[in-house]
Design a protein around this motif. Structure first.
Motif, PDB file in Angstrom:
ATOM      1  N   MET A  16       0.843  -1.194   0.000  1.00 28.89           N
ATOM      2  CA  MET A  16       0.000   0.000   0.000  1.00 28.89           C
ATOM      3  C   MET A  16       0.873   1.236   0.000  1.00 28.89           C
ATOM      4  N   ALA A  17       0.279   2.418  -0.215  1.00 31.63           N
ATOM      5  CA  ALA A  17       1.058   3.649  -0.291  1.00 31.63           C
ATOM      6  C   ALA A  17       0.680   4.568   0.841  1.00 31.63           C
ATOM      7  N   ASP A  18       1.701   5.103   1.486  1.00 29.44           N
ATOM      8  CA  ASP A  18       1.501   6.105   2.523  1.00 29.44           C
ATOM      9  C   ASP A  18       1.479   7.466   1.845  1.00 29.44           C
ATOM     10  N   ASP A  19       1.024   8.515   2.557  1.00 28.12           N
ATOM     11  CA  ASP A  19       0.970   9.848   1.978  1.00 28.12           C
ATOM     12  C   ASP A  19       2.349  10.374   1.635  1.00 28.12           C
ATOM     13  N   ILE A  63       5.667   8.234   1.914  1.00 26.51           N
ATOM     14  CA  ILE A  63       6.590   7.257   1.331  1.00 26.51           C
ATOM     15  C   ILE A  63       5.798   6.061   0.819  1.00 26.51           C
ATOM     16  N   ASP A  64       6.295   5.470  -0.250  1.00 28.29           N
ATOM     17  CA  ASP A  64       5.631   4.301  -0.834  1.00 28.29           C
ATOM     18  C   ASP A  64       6.234   3.031  -0.255  1.00 28.29           C
ATOM     19  N   TYR A  65       5.407   2.210   0.327  1.00 31.72           N
ATOM     20  CA  TYR A  65       5.864   0.960   0.903  1.00 31.72           C
ATOM     21  C   TYR A  65       4.766  -0.072   0.741  1.00 31.72           C
ATOM     22  N   ASN A  66       5.097  -1.307   0.998  1.00 27.89           N
ATOM     23  CA  ASN A  66       4.112  -2.382   0.975  1.00 27.89           C
ATOM     24  C   ASN A  66       4.241  -3.188   2.259  1.00 27.89           C
ATOM     25  N   TYR A 103      10.389  -1.598   1.257  1.00 25.30           N
ATOM     26  CA  TYR A 103      10.597  -0.205   0.853  1.00 25.30           C
ATOM     27  C   TYR A 103      11.919  -0.088   0.099  1.00 25.30           C
ATOM     28  N   THR A 104      11.919   0.740  -0.939  1.00 24.44           N
ATOM     29  CA  THR A 104      13.131   1.013  -1.710  1.00 24.44           C
ATOM     30  C   THR A 104      13.310   2.525  -1.842  1.00 24.44           C
ATOM     31  N   VAL A 105      14.504   2.995  -1.522  1.00 25.52           N
ATOM     32  CA  VAL A 105      14.817   4.421  -1.614  1.00 25.52           C
ATOM     33  C   VAL A 105      14.840   4.840  -3.083  1.00 25.52           C
ATOM     34  N   PRO A 106      14.254   5.989  -3.451  1.00 23.74           N
ATOM     35  CA  PRO A 106      14.291   6.456  -4.835  1.00 23.74           C
ATOM     36  C   PRO A 106      15.726   6.651  -5.333  1.00 23.74           C
TER      37      PRO A 106
END
Length: 286
Positions: A1-4, A6-9, A60-63
Motif C-alpha cells: 500500500m502507499a503512505d501519503d 513514502i511508498d511501501y508495501n 521499501y526502496t529508496v528512490p
C-alpha cells in the motif's frame, strides 16, 4: 500500500501460518530495504521467503535520486525516511513484535544506517526489539568504479549515450571530490554509511551474503567490515556465493538462499527467547 509520504508495501500472514511457525509467540516483522533501482515486484520475491514463514513484511526502496544525488552530496534525506519507516510499526500496532531486517546493496544499507542511528539515539524507539539482520551485497566502501557501474545499470537503454556520458562524468567527479579527495574534511559534515555503521555498530547479529564475482561492491570491503565489527563484539556470519553477480544470489541459488535466511531468522528468534527467559528468571530471583 502507499503512505501519503513514502511508498511501501506491508503484508500480514494468515493466522494459521503464523501459529504453525511461531507457536503462540509474536511473529517477527521483517523490514526489507531494496537496492537502488529495485522494483517492488522483485523485492516481493524476497518477502515471500518470510511470508511463508508466518512473518509480517514491510518492503521499501529508496528512490534513485536520493541514493545517487542526495546521499552523494551530503543531504540527509534518508534520515527522514528512516523515521517514517519506524513510525509505520506503531501505525500498524506491531511495535511490540520482534524486528528483523533484510538489506540489499549500498542503496538499502544507506537507509539502514539512519535506522540504526535512530534506534541508538531516539527514546521513542527504545522499546523496539531488533533480533537480527541479513545484509545482501553490502556494505561497500568508497568505490567510484563500482558506483559508476551501478548508476549506468540504473540509467538503462532509455537514456541516450550523450546524456549517459554527461551524467556519469558529473557523478564520477562529484564522488571523487567529496568522497575521496575531500573526505577528510567532508566526513565531519556527512560521514559515509560504511564508516558510520562501523564506528557505531548495532548490537544484534548480522548475516552477510556476498560474492567474489560482484563487480559493484568489493567482497574485500564486506570482509573487512565484518571483521571490524567482530572486534567490537558484534556477531556476524558470512556466506560467499562465489559466482553470483551483485544482488543476484537468490536468483542463482534460490533454495540455498531462502533456507539460509530462514535458518538465521529462527536462530535470532531463539536467541531472543533465551535472553527473555533469563531476564524473567533474574527478575523473579531479585
Amino acid at each position: 500500500m502507499a503512505d501519503d509520504e513514502i511508498d511501501y508495501n506491508i503484508v500480514f500472514p494468515d493466522a494459521g501460518t503464523s501459529e504453525r511457525h511461531w507457536q503462540g509467540t509474536k511473529e517477527p516483522v521483517v523490514i526489507l530495504l531494496g537496492w537502488a533501482g529495485c522494483r517492488d515486484k522483485h523485492l516481493s520475491k524476497y518477502s515471500s521467503i518470510y511470508n511463508e514463514q508466518g512473518c509480517v513484511t514491510i518492503r521499501y526502496t529508496v528512490p534513485l535520486k536520493t541514493v545517487f544525488i542526495s546521499e552523494s552530496f551530503g543531504y540527509k534525506e534518508m534520515a527522514r525516511t528512516a523515521l517514517k519507516l519506524l513510525e509505520i510499526l506503531s501505525d500498524y500496532e506491531v511495535e511490540n513484535s520482534p524486528i528483523f531486517f533484510h538489506i540489499f546493496s549500498n542503496g538499502g544499507f544507506m537507509l539502514y544506517r539512519y535506522i540504526v542511528e535512530l534506534l541508538q539515539s531516539d527514546e521513542q524507539f527504545g522499546s523496539l526489539r531488533v533480533v537480527g539482520a541479513v545484509v545482501d551485497s553490502a556494505p561497500g566502501g568508497v568505490n567510484v568504479r563500482g558506483a559508476l557501474r551501478a548508476l549506468a545499470a540504473n540509467l538503462g537503454p532509455r537514456v541516450s549515450p550523450a546524456v549517459r556520458y554527461v551524467l556519469l562524468a558529473l557523478f564520477a567527479v562529484a564522488v571523487f571530490l567529496l568522497r575521496v579527495m575531500l573526505y577528510r574534511v567532508t566526513k565531519y559534515v556527512h560521514k559515509n554509511h560504511y564508516d558510520a555503521v562501523q564506528e557505531r555498530p548495532p548490537t544484534w547479529p548480522h548475516f552477510y551474503l556476498y560474492s567474489k564475482a560482484d563487480r559493484m561492491v568489493r567482497h574485500t570491503d564486506i570482509e573487512v567490515f565484518v571483521e571490524a565489527l567482530k572486534q567490537k563484539g558484534v556477531a556476524g556470519d558470512t556466506l560467499d556465493f562465489v559466482s553470483s553477480p551483485h544482488v543476484c544470489h537468490f536468483q542463482h541459488f534460490p533454495e540455498q538462499y531462502a533456507l539460509k535466511c530462514r535458518d538465521f531468522l529462527v536462530a535470532c528468534m531463539k536467541d531472543l527467547e533465551g535472553a527473555e527467559t533469563k531476564k524473567r528468571h533474574r527478575v523473579q530471583n531479585e
